[in-house]
Design a protein around this motif. Structure first.
Motif, short mmCIF file in Angstrom:
data_model
loop_
_atom_site.label_atom_id
_atom_site.label_comp_id
_atom_site.label_asym_id
_atom_site.label_seq_id
_atom_site.Cartn_x
_atom_site.Cartn_y
_atom_site.Cartn_z
N GLY A 91 5.68 8.12 -7.16
CA GLY A 91 5.43 9.51 -6.75
C GLY A 91 3.97 9.90 -6.90
O GLY A 91 3.56 10.97 -6.44
N THR A 92 3.17 9.08 -7.55
CA THR A 92 1.73 9.38 -7.64
C THR A 92 1.06 8.98 -6.35
O THR A 92 1.70 8.40 -5.46
N SER A 93 -0.24 9.18 -6.29
CA SER A 93 -0.97 8.86 -5.05
C SER A 93 -1.01 7.34 -4.82
O SER A 93 -0.92 6.57 -5.78
N PRO A 94 -1.10 6.96 -3.53
CA PRO A 94 -1.18 5.52 -3.26
C PRO A 94 -2.37 4.88 -3.97
O PRO A 94 -2.28 3.75 -4.42
N GLY A 95 -3.42 5.62 -4.08
CA GLY A 95 -4.61 5.04 -4.75
C GLY A 95 -4.30 4.69 -6.18
O GLY A 95 -4.64 3.61 -6.66
N ALA A 96 -3.59 5.62 -6.86
CA ALA A 96 -3.26 5.36 -8.27
C ALA A 96 -2.32 4.17 -8.39
O ALA A 96 -2.47 3.30 -9.28
N MET A 97 -1.39 4.15 -7.46
CA MET A 97 -0.43 3.03 -7.47
C MET A 97 -1.15 1.70 -7.22
O MET A 97 -0.90 0.70 -7.90
N SER A 98 -2.04 1.72 -6.23
CA SER A 98 -2.78 0.48 -5.91
C SER A 98 -3.60 0.02 -7.10
O SER A 98 -3.71 -1.18 -7.39
N ALA A 99 -4.17 0.99 -7.79
CA ALA A 99 -4.97 0.63 -8.97
C ALA A 99 -4.10 -0.05 -10.02
O ALA A 99 -4.50 -1.06 -10.63
N LEU A 100 -2.88 0.52 -10.17
CA LEU A 100 -1.96 -0.11 -11.14
C LEU A 100 -1.62 -1.55 -10.72
O LEU A 100 -1.64 -2.48 -11.53
N LEU A 101 -1.30 -1.68 -9.43
CA LEU A 101 -0.93 -3.03 -8.94
C LEU A 101 -2.09 -4.00 -9.12
O LEU A 101 -1.92 -5.16 -9.53
#
Ligand code: ADP
Length: 690
Positions: A91-101
């Motif tokens: 549910g967070t921004s794609p950027g935050a998710m991408s950073a996590l990945l």
């Protein structure tokens, strides 16, 4: 070549030892190659089986490891999909998710991580994605995850697909193709696809509702760590004997994308390709490959199996193998050693058999040599002491004994033969002596019978003639007295009649002497033959001189003989007159006396009368002692020799003659020291009857 073969064949033919040797060696010589062949074939088969067995078990180990890696990737992706970290960022921004990945991927050794929505569209990625990325629901793993199942497969990613994920991945996957011997033809110069362990797992929210899919993967191209790991597991240090080297490889299609096979030096053979044969079998027909294969630049005992993707397509291969050369060399060495051992054993066996056969057959060979020597006359040849104590050795000893016995028997036989020869010679001599005696007796008998008949006739005739002759002579005297001077004109005729009738009287007197010699014989006395010869010479001297005949005398007789002197004189004169008559034109007369030795003892004397006259013809020789045989037509009576013969025989002596026509004759008178008056029936019968 032929002659040496023939010589060998001949040797084999003639030698028992050679035959037995062949008998002993034949099984060895035939058996050993057969055995070697069998060992070679069986060894080869066993070797192949062993290597195949090993490589298949190696392949199983490699497969297990590869699978465990695949499953490990899946597990990582799934655990991330279910992790709180991911759930917290949903549910967070794609950027935050991408950073996590991007943060999580390296820690999980994943080359990429993508979060997809429920349609399969990318929401976030560990690496920056291009603006528009089509839904990824075509990938089997994504499809399975969207359907709620986590799935991990190995997939072939085309270059574009890799590029979509990241240009860096595409670059990593790119591999220039290296021209490889025996590989299937390929016009491409580089491999730009990637082999990827591809995994996807469903992502749920806290109410267990599917909110998306977590997709991740590991690019296998150039993944040397993995192949080194496989190699290390399958071929632990020291697990391969004989210095062989283990290798492991991952193929994308037929191209080596991760391998520890070295091209040269330390360069890995990336980009080289598998041989067409392996490719056809493993990728083409989906079979395994166990066995020797040419890998890059050497023969490897190889195991290949296909890697199948999520759609069941064969997309690559897993390979393990080890260098065959050390095993092959070891096998060759082992076989070589075996072969050498067999050869050595055969050779040693042959040499031993030869030596043994020689020692076994030595007695027979020595016996054979001895037989040949004996045949050549060396009768004392023997086998002698023989080392062997077996039957043949004993036979040799007995053979010597046999030869000894034979030799003794032969000597005995020889002695008998000599004795026999001596006896035969003795008997033959006795026989010939007896024959000679018989012949002489027969001769004498014939002669005496002849003489007896002639004597009888002669005596009668002589008496008959004597009286008329006496009458003629008496009347002739009367006639001369009566006629007186008137007889003068026929005086010559009267003298002739007188002479001729006197000759008749003389002949008659001789005839009577021949017919009844006993009546004329005086007494016998010891007579000196040399003196008698001298007397006779004196009596005939006049005739000898007249005919110019030379006389040689050699009077050596030392003994006197027993005979009537005047009879001997008569005989001698007769012989001398015959000799004179045989030399009408002169010549030489030899008179020889010598002692007569009979069997070494003095028997009497021999008188030889030799002349150089015309000799006696061979056909006359046997008749000259016959009464009335004469060659002197008109002047001879043929009585001289027969009377002489009779006289000499009467005293036990004999007359012999030796004559060569044209050269002369020699008459020998053999006269005894002690007269042997012959009174045997073979003596001329008329001598006793008259
Ligand atoms: P004759 O002298 O009267 O003939 P013999 O009895 O004395 O008779 O001899 C017989 C024969 O033997 C002779 O006629 C002669 O042929 C032969 N003969 C004897 N003596 C000799 C001699 N010395 N040489 C040759 N012939 C001989």
């Amino acid at each position: 070549m032929r002659t040496s073969q023939r010589r060998w064949a001949e040797r084999l033919e003639r030698s028992v030892r050679a035959k037995l040797l062949v008998l002993v060696l034949a099984p060895l010589l035939v058996g050993v190659p057969v055995l070697l062949g069998l060992v070679w074939t069986w060894g080869d088969e066993a070797y192949e089986r062993l290597l195949n067995f090993k490589i298949s078990s190696d392949l199983v180990t490699a497969h297990e490891y590869f699978d465990s890696v695949r499953i490990g990737v899946g597990r990582e992706v799934q655990s991330l999909a279910e992790s709180h970290q991911l759930a917290g960022r949903l549910g967070t921004s794609p950027g935050a998710m991408s950073a996590l990945l991007a943060e999580l991927a390296p820690g999980r050794r994943l080359d990429f991580l993508l979060l997809l929505d429920r349609e399969g569209r990318p929401l976030a990625a560990s690496r920056a994605l291009p603006e528009t990325v089509p839904p990824r629901s075509d990938w089997p793993v994504v499809m399975a995850a969207l359907n709620g199942s986590a799935l991990t497969t190995v997939e072939q990613f085309p270059a574009m697909a890799l590029a979509t994920l990241s240009p860096e991945l595409r670059e990593r996957a790119w591999l220039p193709l290296v021209d490889t011997r025996a590989a299937a033809p390929d016009a491409r110069t580089a491999e730009d696809r990637g082999l990827v362990i591809h995994s996807a797992a469903p992502v749920y929210d806290d109410k267990r509702r599917l909110v998306g899919v977590l997709e991740g993967g590991v690019l296998l191209n150039g993944n040397l760590e993995m192949v080194d790991r496989i190699n290390a597991i399958v071929y632990r240090d020291g697990s391969l004997p004989l210095g062989s080297r283990g290798t492991a490889t991952l193929f994308l299609d037929d191209t080596r994308i991760a391998t520890n096979v070295r091209l040269f030096g330390d360069t890995r053979a990336l980009g080289t390709r598998v041989s067409q044969a392996v490719r056809d079998r493993v990728l083409g027909r989906g079979e395994m490959w166990h066995g020797t294969a040419f890998v890059v630049n050497d023969d490897y005992v190889s195991g290949y199996e296909a890697i199948v993707d999520g759609r069941g397509e064969r997309v690559g291969m897993l390979y393990v193998g080890f260098l065959e050369a050390p095993f092959r060399d070891a096998r060759r060495m082992a076989m070589g050693a075996l072969f050498a051992l067999f050869i050595a054993i055969s050779a040693a066996g042959a040499v031993l058999s030869l030596r043994w056969a020689r020692s076994v057959f030595r007695p027979i060979e020595r016996m054979n040599a001895v037989i040949q020597r004996v045949e050549q006359g060396e009768t004392d040849a023997r086998v002698g002491e023989v080392a062997s104590r077996d039957e043949l050795g004993r036979l040799a000893g007995e053979f010597d004994q046999l030869l000894d016995t034979l030799s003794a028997k032969r000597e005995e036989l020889q002695r008998w033969a000599d004795e026999l020869d001596r006896k035969v010679a003795e008997r033959t001599a006795e026989l010939s002596e007896a024959n000679e005696t018989l012949r002489r007796a027969q001769q004498q008998l014939a002669m005496s019978e002849k003489l007896a008949a002639i004597g009888e006739l002669t005596a009668g005739v002589a008496h008959e003639i004597n009286n008329p002759v006496a009458v003629i002579q008496g009347n002739l005297d009367v006639l001369r007295d009566v006629l007186g001077a008137a007889a003068e004109p026929v005086r010559h005729e009267i003298r002739l009649i007188h002479e001729q009738s006197d000759r008749i009287r003389q002949i008659v007197a001789k005839l009577l002497q021949f017919a009844r010699p006993g009546e004329f014989a005086g007494y016998a006395e010891a007579v000196d033959v040399n003196a008698v010869v001298a007397d006779c010479l004196l009596l005939t001297r006049h005739n000898l001189d007249k005919r110019a005949i030379g006389v040689d005398t050699d009077l050596r007789a030392t003994t006197s003989i027993e005979i009537n002197r005047s009879e001997l004189q008569q005989v001698l004169i007769n012989l001398m007159v015959n000799a004179l008559q045989a030399m009408p034109d002169g010549g030489s007369l030899g008179l020889v006396t010598a002692d007569w030795l009979e069997d070494g003892a003095l028997a009497g004397a021999v008188i030889r009368v030799r002349d150089s006259g015309h000799g006696i013809a061979a056909e006359d020789l046997s008749h000259i002692f016959d009464p009335f045989f004469t060659t002197k037509k008109g002047s001879g009576t043929g009585l001289g020799l027969s009377i002489s013969y009779t006289i000499v025989e009467r005293y036990g002596g004999r007359i012999t003659v030796d004559s060569r026509p044209g050269e002369g004759s020699e008459f020998s008178l053999w006269l005894r020291r002690d007269a042997r008056y012959d009174v045997s029936p073979s003596a001329p019968g008329f001598l006793r009857r008259w």
